[in-house]
Motif scaffolding. Structure first.
Motif, PDB file in Angstrom:
ATOM      1  N   LEU A 283       0.828  -1.216   0.000  1.00 24.54           N
ATOM      2  CA  LEU A 283       0.000   0.000   0.000  1.00 24.54           C
ATOM      3  C   LEU A 283       0.856   1.257   0.000  1.00 24.54           C
ATOM      4  CD1 LEU A 283      -3.005  -0.826   2.372  1.00 24.54           C
ATOM      5  CD2 LEU A 283      -2.919  -0.856  -0.131  1.00 24.54           C
ATOM      6  N   ALA A 284       2.045   1.186   0.575  1.00 29.19           N
ATOM      7  CA  ALA A 284       2.938   2.343   0.572  1.00 29.19           C
ATOM      8  C   ALA A 284       3.393   2.696  -0.838  1.00 29.19           C
ATOM      9  CB  ALA A 284       4.157   2.073   1.453  1.00 29.19           C
ATOM     10  N   GLN A 285       3.265   1.746  -1.758  1.00 31.37           N
ATOM     11  CA  GLN A 285       3.652   1.985  -3.145  1.00 31.37           C
ATOM     12  C   GLN A 285       2.471   2.406  -4.014  1.00 31.37           C
ATOM     13  OE1 GLN A 285       5.409  -1.825  -3.962  1.00 31.37           O
ATOM     14  NE2 GLN A 285       7.349  -1.300  -2.990  1.00 31.37           N
ATOM     15  N   HIS A 286       1.285   2.529  -3.419  1.00 34.73           N
ATOM     16  CA  HIS A 286       0.134   3.035  -4.165  1.00 34.73           C
ATOM     17  C   HIS A 286       0.234   4.563  -4.204  1.00 34.73           C
ATOM     18  CE1 HIS A 286      -1.262  -1.034  -3.828  1.00 34.73           C
ATOM     19  NE2 HIS A 286      -2.430  -0.759  -4.378  1.00 34.73           N
ATOM     20  N   TYR A 287       0.527   5.090  -5.366  1.00 33.67           N
ATOM     21  CA  TYR A 287       0.738   6.535  -5.504  1.00 33.67           C
ATOM     22  C   TYR A 287      -0.565   7.304  -5.313  1.00 33.67           C
ATOM     23  CZ  TYR A 287       2.411  10.919  -7.595  1.00 33.67           C
ATOM     24  OH  TYR A 287       2.750  12.234  -7.817  1.00 33.67           O
ATOM     25  N   VAL A 288      -1.646   6.811  -5.930  1.00 34.58           N
ATOM     26  CA  VAL A 288      -2.965   7.439  -5.793  1.00 34.58           C
ATOM     27  C   VAL A 288      -4.012   6.447  -6.272  1.00 34.58           C
ATOM     28  CG1 VAL A 288      -3.085   8.486  -8.116  1.00 34.58           C
ATOM     29  CG2 VAL A 288      -4.227   9.626  -6.183  1.00 34.58           C
ATOM     30  N   ALA A 289      -5.244   6.598  -5.775  1.00 37.25           N
ATOM     31  CA  ALA A 289      -6.345   5.717  -6.184  1.00 37.25           C
ATOM     32  C   ALA A 289      -7.585   6.545  -6.429  1.00 37.25           C
ATOM     33  CB  ALA A 289      -6.619   4.664  -5.110  1.00 37.25           C
ATOM     34  N   ALA A 290      -8.409   6.104  -7.369  1.00 38.85           N
ATOM     35  CA  ALA A 290      -9.681   6.760  -7.669  1.00 38.85           C
ATOM     36  C   ALA A 290     -10.654   5.720  -8.182  1.00 38.85           C
ATOM     37  CB  ALA A 290      -9.500   7.869  -8.707  1.00 38.85           C
ATOM     38  N   GLU A 291     -11.945   5.993  -8.017  1.00 33.05           N
ATOM     39  CA  GLU A 291     -12.976   5.017  -8.393  1.00 33.05           C
ATOM     40  C   GLU A 291     -14.148   5.700  -9.100  1.00 33.05           C
ATOM     41  OE1 GLU A 291     -15.929   1.709  -6.268  1.00 33.05           O
ATOM     42  OE2 GLU A 291     -14.756   3.107  -5.060  1.00 33.05           O
ATOM     43  N   ALA A 292     -14.632   5.063 -10.140  1.00 28.53           N
ATOM     44  CA  ALA A 292     -15.825   5.527 -10.858  1.00 28.53           C
ATOM     45  C   ALA A 292     -17.020   4.696 -10.396  1.00 28.53           C
ATOM     46  CB  ALA A 292     -15.630   5.389 -12.366  1.00 28.53           C
ATOM     47  N   ASP A 293     -17.884   5.290  -9.589  1.00 27.56           N
ATOM     48  CA  ASP A 293     -19.066   4.582  -9.093  1.00 27.56           C
ATOM     49  C   ASP A 293     -20.171   5.571  -8.751  1.00 27.56           C
ATOM     50  OD1 ASP A 293     -20.918   2.822  -8.082  1.00 27.56           O
ATOM     51  OD2 ASP A 293     -19.871   2.436  -6.203  1.00 27.56           O
ATOM     52  N   PHE A 294     -20.617   6.316  -9.749  1.00 27.60           N
ATOM     53  CA  PHE A 294     -21.733   7.240  -9.537  1.00 27.60           C
ATOM     54  C   PHE A 294     -22.401   7.538 -10.868  1.00 27.60           C
ATOM     55  CE2 PHE A 294     -23.455  11.448  -7.872  1.00 27.60           C
ATOM     56  CZ  PHE A 294     -24.352  10.848  -7.000  1.00 27.60           C
ATOM     57  N   GLY A 295     -22.636   6.478 -11.650  1.00 31.43           N
ATOM     58  CA  GLY A 295     -23.263   6.638 -12.944  1.00 31.43           C
ATOM     59  C   GLY A 295     -22.259   6.903 -14.040  1.00 31.43           C
ATOM     60  N   ALA A 296     -22.741   7.551 -15.098  1.00 29.66           N
ATOM     61  CA  ALA A 296     -21.939   7.716 -16.307  1.00 29.66           C
ATOM     62  C   ALA A 296     -21.382   9.116 -16.478  1.00 29.66           C
ATOM     63  CB  ALA A 296     -22.787   7.357 -17.537  1.00 29.66           C
ATOM     64  N   GLY A 297     -21.755  10.058 -15.622  1.00 26.99           N
ATOM     65  CA  GLY A 297     -21.221  11.407 -15.728  1.00 26.99           C
ATOM     66  C   GLY A 297     -22.184  12.356 -16.411  1.00 26.99           C
ATOM     67  N   PRO A 298     -21.660  13.496 -16.856  1.00 24.92           N
ATOM     68  CA  PRO A 298     -20.254  13.864 -17.006  1.00 24.92           C
ATOM     69  C   PRO A 298     -19.587  14.224 -15.676  1.00 24.92           C
ATOM     70  CG  PRO A 298     -21.638  15.706 -17.626  1.00 24.92           C
ATOM     71  CD  PRO A 298     -22.559  14.552 -17.363  1.00 24.92           C
ATOM     72  N   ILE A 299     -18.241  14.210 -15.693  1.00 30.82           N
ATOM     73  CA  ILE A 299     -17.446  14.627 -14.537  1.00 30.82           C
ATOM     74  C   ILE A 299     -17.299  16.145 -14.571  1.00 30.82           C
ATOM     75  CG2 ILE A 299     -15.130  14.540 -13.513  1.00 30.82           C
ATOM     76  CD1 ILE A 299     -15.000  11.614 -14.610  1.00 30.82           C
ATOM     77  N   TYR A 300     -17.536  16.778 -13.437  1.00 32.29           N
ATOM     78  CA  TYR A 300     -17.493  18.242 -13.403  1.00 32.29           C
ATOM     79  C   TYR A 300     -16.501  18.806 -12.391  1.00 32.29           C
ATOM     80  CZ  TYR A 300     -20.387  17.841  -9.188  1.00 32.29           C
ATOM     81  OH  TYR A 300     -20.853  17.529  -7.939  1.00 32.29           O
ATOM     82  N   ARG A 301     -15.923  17.953 -11.498  1.00 28.52           N
ATOM     83  CA  ARG A 301     -15.052  18.480 -10.454  1.00 28.52           C
ATOM     84  C   ARG A 301     -13.972  17.460 -10.100  1.00 28.52           C
ATOM     85  NH1 ARG A 301     -18.478  19.156  -5.903  1.00 28.52           N
ATOM     86  NH2 ARG A 301     -17.470  17.359  -4.919  1.00 28.52           N
ATOM     87  N   PHE A 302     -12.794  17.969  -9.784  1.00 28.02           N
ATOM     88  CA  PHE A 302     -11.649  17.140  -9.418  1.00 28.02           C
ATOM     89  C   PHE A 302     -11.294  17.418  -7.961  1.00 28.02           C
ATOM     90  CE2 PHE A 302      -6.786  17.039  -9.498  1.00 28.02           C
ATOM     91  CZ  PHE A 302      -6.710  15.678  -9.248  1.00 28.02           C
TER      92      PHE A 302
END
Length: 463
Positions: free
Chosen positions: A339-358
């Motif tokens: 886990l110390a080598q996991h630089y970053v993680a993200a998950e898509a689990d809220f429908g199809a979008g669109p994505i509006y914020r980071f």
């Protein structure tokens, strides 16, 4: 000497402000153009929902989905594809029926909540007692509830970011236990939903040791309104409930993993994930076939252009999210040593979008680098958000262990209209929305896999 220190300081400042090389940014432009001209994400969801359909954890559909995902990853040309076993419970809803018997006889639209027990043979017939919220039920006199069907009528509010879900979903998870402690015969729950359509929304509930297990069902919003109107006319409304839910014990499912090996820092991992399982009512298109399509397509776009990232990009399709993040916890436990080598993680689990914020959860010193990344997403309509995200349901188990996460916020204005219902089907996905979401994930994965920024230690989440 002073001029040397000044030069070093300026160089350091420039590096912090520009965490991406010219080559990384140039290739990001190519990836953006490629992704925004591709229907890969929609094609993945179409394939999954058509060829597999519903994927209830532990079911035959779940097993077919694992085989489908493994075959697709192998055909795409990932460097490494593997299955990691996850022990999960296998529950089946079976037959479900409810109807008002007195004084206004008529049927109700219901669905069993996941993990619920069934009713005794012949069902349960009892008066109902209404509570506006879970808290009201918890505060009730047991004499008011004993022997009755507790009816929680908490209406969910609609928000773009879905924040109306949290206050209401507690009743789904904890309502049956609260009702059983008061001596209730069963639980009727207004669906956790923003829809006015006559669909009941399922979802997982839980029992606790030492408290009687009572049957628990969700009723559609219009039926909840109907019951409330009936109670205004006559407080003695009686309902018959029949439920044939079944517990088949434990079985094995799998987290499906595909990797693009990094060229210069292969031991560091950029994880993008979604969950492969779904409820059995619809075909799991929005929840979470869309997420599967988005992260699979993002990796596919990077593979298609054949330029290696510095870090390894790992796609994880998690098992059994719907019944308690079981695949996510299994992944966390199986990968404790890395886990110390996991630089970053993200998950898509809220429908199809669109994505509006980071959004992010990274070290404050890395925030300028995250702003620089967002600027690369801005042409796709993505604004900069906050630094307090959990990253998504499955990856939310990682920040407590120090793993940085990002949240790519999707427009969920109508997500809870279809969530956990028979209406969660492919036609609810707009191809242009999922195309944009996949493009955002493509750029996110590529840029994070090549960023020159230290993201740790992260602000620790509050318990």
């Amino acid at each position: 000497m002073r001029s040397v220190f000044l030069a070093l300081a300026l160089a350091s400042s420039a590096a912090a402000a520009t965490p991406f090389s010219a080559d990384t940014l140039s290739h990001a432009q190519s990836l953006r153009q490629h992704a925004m001209s591709s229907d890969h994400a929609f094609e993945v969801v179409e394939s999954l929902t058509t060829e597999v359909g519903p994927r209830l954890a532990g079911s035959d559909g779940d097993a077919r989905a694992v085989a489908w995902a493994k075959a697709r990853f192998e055909a795409m040309g990932f460097d490494h594809v593997r299955l990691e076993p996850v022990t999960i419970p296998h529950w089946e809803r079976g037959y479900a029926d409810a109807r008002v018997t007195l004084p206004f006889p008529q049927p109700l639209v219901i669905t069993a909540l996941g993990n619920s027990v069934g009713t005794p043979e012949g069902g349960i017939e009892a008066p109902i007692v209404r509570f506006a919220t879970l808290a009201d039920l918890e505060a009730a006199d047991p004499a008011e509830v004993k022997g009755k069907l507790a009816f929680i009528d908490h209406r969910m509010e609609r928000f773009k970011d879905g924040r109306g879900y949290g206050p209401v979903v507690k009743a789904r998870g904890q309502g049956a236990v609260a009702a059983a402690k008061k001596g209730a015969a069963g639980l009727l729950l207004r669906s956790v939903s923003t829809s006015a359509h006559r669909f009941a929304h399922t979802g997982v509930m839980r029992y606790v040791d030492g408290v009687a297990k009572i049957p628990a069902v969700a009723i559609s919003g219009p039926d909840a309104d109907q019951l409330t109107r009936m109670l205004q006319r006559d407080p003695k409304i009686q309902v018959k409930l029949e439920l044939e839910a079944m517990d088949h014990g434990e079985t094995t499912s799998y987290n499906v993993i595909g990797e693009i090996t990094g060229q210069s820092q292969p031991e560091e991992i950029v994880l993008i994930g979604a969950h492969l399982d779904s409820w059995d009512e619809g075909t799991g298109a929005l929840d979470d076939g869309a997420g599967v399509g988005i992260v699979t397509a993002a990796a596919g776009h990077i593979l298609a252009l054949k330029q290696r990232p510095a870090r390894t990009i790992r796609v994880v399709l998690y098992a059994a999210e719907e019944i308690g993040l079981i695949g996510a916890k299994a992944y966390r436990d199986a990968h404790q040593d890395t886990l110390a080598q996991h630089y970053v993680a993200a998950e898509a689990d809220f429908g199809a979008g669109p994505i509006y914020r980071f959004d992010t959860r990274v070290n404050e010193q890395a925030l300028p680098a995250m702003t620089a990344l967002q600027q690369q997403l801005a042409p796709l309509g993505v604004e900069r958000g906050h630094n307090q995200t959990w990253g998504g349901p499955d990856v939310s188990v990682l920040p407590p262990l120090g793993v940085p996460v990002a949240g790519l916020a999707m427009d969920g204005t109508d997500y809870f209209d279809y969530h956990h219902t028979p209406d969660d089907t492919l036609d609810k996905i707009r191809p242009e929305a999922i195309q944009q979401s996949a493009a955002v994930y493509t750029l996110f994965a590529w840029l994070m896999a090549n960023a020159e920024a230290e993201l740790r230690p992260i602000p620790m989440p509050q318990p």
